[in-house]
Each structure stands twice: as structure tokens, then as C-alpha cells.
Write a protein that holds these residues in place. Sequence first.
Motif, PDB file in Angstrom:
ATOM      1  N   ILE A  46       0.795  -1.134  -0.056  1.00  0.00           N
ATOM      2  CA  ILE A  46       0.041  -0.050   0.024  1.00  0.00           C
ATOM      3  C   ILE A  46       0.892   1.200  -0.114  1.00  0.00           C
ATOM      4  CG2 ILE A  46      -1.798   1.100   1.259  1.00  0.00           C
ATOM      5  CD1 ILE A  46      -2.609  -1.482   0.248  1.00  0.00           C
ATOM      6  N   HIS A  47       0.559   2.200  -0.795  1.00  0.00           N
ATOM      7  CA  HIS A  47       1.283   3.568  -1.034  1.00  0.00           C
ATOM      8  C   HIS A  47       1.310   4.006   0.531  1.00  0.00           C
ATOM      9  CE1 HIS A  47       2.735   7.194  -2.591  1.00  0.00           C
ATOM     10  NE2 HIS A  47       3.205   6.578  -3.553  1.00  0.00           N
ATOM     11  N   TYR A  48       2.401   4.849   0.631  1.00  0.00           N
ATOM     12  CA  TYR A  48       2.534   5.555   1.936  1.00  0.00           C
ATOM     13  C   TYR A  48       1.596   6.546   2.101  1.00  0.00           C
ATOM     14  CZ  TYR A  48       6.920   2.801   3.467  1.00  0.00           C
ATOM     15  OH  TYR A  48       7.631   2.083   3.946  1.00  0.00           O
ATOM     16  N   THR A  58       8.617  -1.272   3.275  1.00  0.00           N
ATOM     17  CA  THR A  58       9.556  -1.325   1.796  1.00  0.00           C
ATOM     18  C   THR A  58       9.762   0.199   1.283  1.00  0.00           C
ATOM     19  OG1 THR A  58       8.014  -1.614   0.179  1.00  0.00           O
ATOM     20  CG2 THR A  58       8.820  -3.487   1.554  1.00  0.00           C
ATOM     21  N   ASP A  59      10.464   0.269   0.309  1.00  0.00           N
ATOM     22  CA  ASP A  59      10.626   1.413  -0.311  1.00  0.00           C
ATOM     23  C   ASP A  59       9.416   1.973  -1.084  1.00  0.00           C
ATOM     24  OD1 ASP A  59      13.325   1.324   0.323  1.00  0.00           O
ATOM     25  OD2 ASP A  59      14.123   0.533  -1.380  1.00  0.00           O
ATOM     26  N   THR A  60       8.650   0.857  -1.466  1.00  0.00           N
ATOM     27  CA  THR A  60       7.424   1.300  -2.271  1.00  0.00           C
ATOM     28  C   THR A  60       6.306   1.440  -1.392  1.00  0.00           C
ATOM     29  OG1 THR A  60       6.946  -0.865  -2.505  1.00  0.00           O
ATOM     30  CG2 THR A  60       8.226   0.124  -4.237  1.00  0.00           C
ATOM     31  N   GLY A  61       6.317   1.197  -0.078  1.00  0.00           N
ATOM     32  CA  GLY A  61       5.048   1.396   0.792  1.00  0.00           C
ATOM     33  C   GLY A  61       5.010   0.348   1.697  1.00  0.00           C
ATOM     34  N   THR A  62       3.737   0.164   2.568  1.00  0.00           N
ATOM     35  CA  THR A  62       3.519  -0.736   3.731  1.00  0.00           C
ATOM     36  C   THR A  62       3.131  -1.908   3.067  1.00  0.00           C
ATOM     37  OG1 THR A  62       2.860   1.255   5.010  1.00  0.00           O
ATOM     38  CG2 THR A  62       2.293  -0.939   5.769  1.00  0.00           C
ATOM     39  N   VAL A  63       3.474  -3.020   3.452  1.00  0.00           N
ATOM     40  CA  VAL A  63       3.204  -4.194   3.101  1.00  0.00           C
ATOM     41  C   VAL A  63       2.057  -5.229   4.067  1.00  0.00           C
ATOM     42  CG1 VAL A  63       3.865  -6.671   2.461  1.00  0.00           C
ATOM     43  CG2 VAL A  63       5.499  -4.917   1.736  1.00  0.00           C
ATOM     44  N   LYS A 114     -13.635 -20.321   6.367  1.00  0.00           N
ATOM     45  CA  LYS A 114     -13.950 -19.275   7.587  1.00  0.00           C
ATOM     46  C   LYS A 114     -13.245 -19.663   8.882  1.00  0.00           C
ATOM     47  CE  LYS A 114     -17.077 -17.108   5.021  1.00  0.00           C
ATOM     48  NZ  LYS A 114     -16.713 -15.960   4.251  1.00  0.00           N
ATOM     49  N   ASP A 115     -12.880 -20.961   8.983  1.00  0.00           N
ATOM     50  CA  ASP A 115     -12.093 -21.613  10.185  1.00  0.00           C
ATOM     51  C   ASP A 115     -11.024 -22.279   9.524  1.00  0.00           C
ATOM     52  OD1 ASP A 115     -11.263 -22.082  12.534  1.00  0.00           O
ATOM     53  OD2 ASP A 115     -12.760 -23.935  12.784  1.00  0.00           O
ATOM     54  N   PRO A 116      -9.818 -21.698   9.669  1.00  0.00           N
ATOM     55  CA  PRO A 116      -9.316 -20.744  10.311  1.00  0.00           C
ATOM     56  C   PRO A 116      -9.743 -19.476  10.011  1.00  0.00           C
ATOM     57  CG  PRO A 116      -7.398 -22.099  10.023  1.00  0.00           C
ATOM     58  CD  PRO A 116      -8.516 -22.637   9.207  1.00  0.00           C
ATOM     59  N   ALA A 117     -10.000 -18.403  10.515  1.00  0.00           N
ATOM     60  CA  ALA A 117     -10.459 -17.108   9.775  1.00  0.00           C
ATOM     61  C   ALA A 117      -9.418 -16.439   9.215  1.00  0.00           C
ATOM     62  CB  ALA A 117     -11.064 -16.244  11.124  1.00  0.00           C
ATOM     63  N   PRO A 118      -9.709 -15.537   8.248  1.00  0.00           N
ATOM     64  CA  PRO A 118      -8.658 -14.763   7.514  1.00  0.00           C
ATOM     65  C   PRO A 118      -7.735 -13.879   8.449  1.00  0.00           C
ATOM     66  CG  PRO A 118     -10.626 -14.828   6.282  1.00  0.00           C
ATOM     67  CD  PRO A 118     -10.980 -15.397   7.458  1.00  0.00           C
ATOM     68  N   LEU A 119      -6.564 -13.503   8.177  1.00  0.00           N
ATOM     69  CA  LEU A 119      -5.729 -12.665   9.172  1.00  0.00           C
ATOM     70  C   LEU A 119      -5.128 -11.738   8.164  1.00  0.00           C
ATOM     71  CD1 LEU A 119      -5.096 -12.407  11.887  1.00  0.00           C
ATOM     72  CD2 LEU A 119      -2.926 -13.690  11.562  1.00  0.00           C
ATOM     73  N   ILE A 120      -5.410 -10.435   8.282  1.00  0.00           N
ATOM     74  CA  ILE A 120      -4.964  -9.315   7.635  1.00  0.00           C
ATOM     75  C   ILE A 120      -4.338  -8.388   8.514  1.00  0.00           C
ATOM     76  CG2 ILE A 120      -5.480  -7.465   5.895  1.00  0.00           C
ATOM     77  CD1 ILE A 120      -7.889 -10.215   6.077  1.00  0.00           C
ATOM     78  N   LYS A 121      -2.773  -8.570   8.513  1.00  0.00           N
ATOM     79  CA  LYS A 121      -1.963  -7.647   9.226  1.00  0.00           C
ATOM     80  C   LYS A 121      -0.957  -7.061   8.458  1.00  0.00           C
ATOM     81  CE  LYS A 121      -3.998  -8.987  13.071  1.00  0.00           C
ATOM     82  NZ  LYS A 121      -4.772  -7.946  14.059  1.00  0.00           N
ATOM     83  N   VAL A 122      -0.455  -5.829   9.051  1.00  0.00           N
ATOM     84  CA  VAL A 122       0.615  -5.259   8.202  1.00  0.00           C
ATOM     85  C   VAL A 122       1.948  -6.080   8.779  1.00  0.00           C
ATOM     86  CG1 VAL A 122       2.168  -3.000   8.579  1.00  0.00           C
ATOM     87  CG2 VAL A 122      -0.116  -2.969   8.546  1.00  0.00           C
ATOM     88  N   SER A 123       2.914  -6.018   7.882  1.00  0.00           N
ATOM     89  CA  SER A 123       4.140  -7.181   8.035  1.00  0.00           C
ATOM     90  C   SER A 123       5.267  -6.529   7.931  1.00  0.00           C
ATOM     91  CB  SER A 123       3.922  -8.299   6.976  1.00  0.00           C
ATOM     92  OG  SER A 123       3.984  -7.959   5.816  1.00  0.00           O
ATOM     93  N   GLU A 124       5.587  -5.519   7.068  1.00  0.00           N
ATOM     94  CA  GLU A 124       6.779  -4.778   7.022  1.00  0.00           C
ATOM     95  C   GLU A 124       6.477  -3.522   6.000  1.00  0.00           C
ATOM     96  OE1 GLU A 124       9.616  -6.580   4.343  1.00  0.00           O
ATOM     97  OE2 GLU A 124       8.028  -8.127   3.319  1.00  0.00           O
ATOM     98  N   ALA A 167      -1.157   2.830  -6.946  1.00  0.00           N
ATOM     99  CA  ALA A 167      -0.218   1.602  -7.372  1.00  0.00           C
ATOM    100  C   ALA A 167       0.861   2.018  -6.590  1.00  0.00           C
ATOM    101  CB  ALA A 167       0.013   1.451  -8.807  1.00  0.00           C
ATOM    102  N   PRO A 168       1.756   1.108  -5.722  1.00  0.00           N
ATOM    103  CA  PRO A 168       2.825   1.089  -5.127  1.00  0.00           C
ATOM    104  C   PRO A 168       4.064   1.252  -6.019  1.00  0.00           C
ATOM    105  CG  PRO A 168       2.212  -1.304  -5.211  1.00  0.00           C
ATOM    106  CD  PRO A 168       1.072  -0.574  -5.818  1.00  0.00           C
ATOM    107  N   ILE A 169       4.028   2.536  -6.838  1.00  0.00           N
ATOM    108  CA  ILE A 169       5.260   2.532  -7.694  1.00  0.00           C
ATOM    109  C   ILE A 169       6.228   3.340  -6.805  1.00  0.00           C
ATOM    110  CG2 ILE A 169       5.991   4.292  -9.650  1.00  0.00           C
ATOM    111  CD1 ILE A 169       3.088   4.266 -10.481  1.00  0.00           C
ATOM    112  N   PRO A 170       7.688   2.756  -7.277  1.00  0.00           N
ATOM    113  CA  PRO A 170       8.671   3.079  -6.274  1.00  0.00           C
ATOM    114  C   PRO A 170       8.988   4.668  -6.610  1.00  0.00           C
ATOM    115  CG  PRO A 170       9.282   1.213  -7.483  1.00  0.00           C
ATOM    116  CD  PRO A 170       7.914   1.695  -8.162  1.00  0.00           C
TER     117      PRO A 170
END
Length: 278
Positions: free
Chosen positions: A185-187, A222-227, A210-220, A261-264
Motif C-alpha cells: 500500500i502506498h505510503y 519497504t521502499d515502495t510502501g507498507t506491506v 471461515k475456520d481458520p479465519a482470514p488474518l490481515i495484518k501489516v507485516s513490513e 499503485a505502489p510505484i517506487p
Amino acid sequence: MQEYLVNLEALMPRLTEAAINIAMALAILIIGWWISSLLGAWVRRAATRSPRIDATIVPMFHSVVVWAVRIFTVIAVLARFGVQTASLIAVLGAAGLAVGLALQNTLQNIAAGIMLLILRPLRTGEYVALSSGAEGTVEEVGLFLCRLVQVDGIHITLPNSVVWGATITNYSRNVTRRLDIPVTIHYSDDLNGALENLAKVAAAHPMVLKDPAPLIKVSEYTDTGTVINVRIWCAAAQYWDLRWDMFHQIRQALAASGFKAPIPVREIQGQPKDASAA
């Protein structure tokens, strides 16, 4: 002439006996070969229909049954001609020992094939990857060789000892598999809004469990944005269909919500020109 006829008359019983022996030997050989093929086909058909028998063991079981009957047939044919089968078996045993010492690698493949069938780290129809670099869907585990079919349709034939000695990664053994999709995701974009959009996409997809439930978290970062890592579970057979579809839907959903778009991006700073130097 009379002496020739006398000799011929004396040989007739022997010739008749030899002809009968040859005819009987041919009959035994033909019937034995036919019975071996019939039994082999019956074993293959019965093993294939039974839900309790793994399909991986069927080719080897078929070969053992067929050749066991054929070996007994050959021994019966030799016995018909007066060959002492007891001494023949002893000679074959000694020859087998000599051949076994000469063909240690081949016997190693047989032993490895037996261990693969007993422990069953891979089965027919499963997709596996070996530490040696080979991977594909298991088509057959034979007495000497294993056959894999790659996703591009190419057949790979490997000695059983190579498969047994490698680390086997089995992608099909478990009923479910986990899928991780990194989304950048762009900063300058709204991070919480992106998390909500991705959660909606994962929850709406019919292949996502549904089980296990989806997990959406910020992981890192980078130069292009937040992963953001989208971690979801699905049936093992639907893994690749879900992966391709999720990459498609995530890009469309983010674009429809106005995410860039996460353009550098590179920031270049320069020193101002000194006016006194001019």
C-alpha cells in the motif's frame, strides 16, 4: 533298409514321448502365461476398486503376482523334461546371491520402493517436491522407479533410492492449505481503509475458509510502501485457483477504492548553486 526300419521302430517310443513332453510343456507354458495375465488383471481390478488399498501399491502388487506365477510355470516346464528342480532352485539361489552382490544399487532401489510403499510418504495423485529439485504429481511407485508428472506434462522417472533419500515435501496430503498474499500500500494512502478493503475481499470469496479465519495484518515496510499480509486458508485442491483469483480481485478492489499503485518513489536533493561563484 531293414536295419534302418528296425532302428526307426526302436526310436519311435522315444520320439513319441519327446513329442508329448514338448506338447505338454508348451501347453503348460501357454496356460501358465495366460493364468498369470488373468490373475494380474484381476488383482489390478480388485485393488483399484477397493477403497482400502492405496493406488500406489497396485503396480508393484500386480508385478509380483504375475511374475510369481510365471516363475512357477517355467519350473514346471523344466520338471516336465526331467530337470531336477531342487538342484535348479539351489543354483538359482546361488546365482541370485551373485547377481545381488553385482547389482547392489538395483536391490537398493527395490528396498527403497518397499519402504516407500510401507511408510507411504507419497501416494498416487499427490503433488510432491523433492529436495533434489524434482517435483510433480505422483503417477506410480514401481519396484525400481518412481514416476512423476510435472505441471507442464513432462514425465520424470526417478530411482526409488533417490526418492527415499530425499526430503519429500507433500503439498496434497493435508486437506487444507494456507495462502499468504503480500499487498503493498502506498505510503500516502489510508492504511486502515486498505485493511478494511482487504478483509472484505477475503470474507466475500467462496473458496476462503471461515475456520481458520482470514488474518490481515501489516507485516513490513519497504521502499515502495507498507506491506500488508493477507493470510487465508482454503482446500488444498483449490489453492492455485484461489491464489490467482485473489491477486486479481485485490488489485481491482483497491483500484476501485482509489488506492494508488505502489510505484517506487525516489527523493533527490541537490545543493543550491552558489551565486558568488558565478
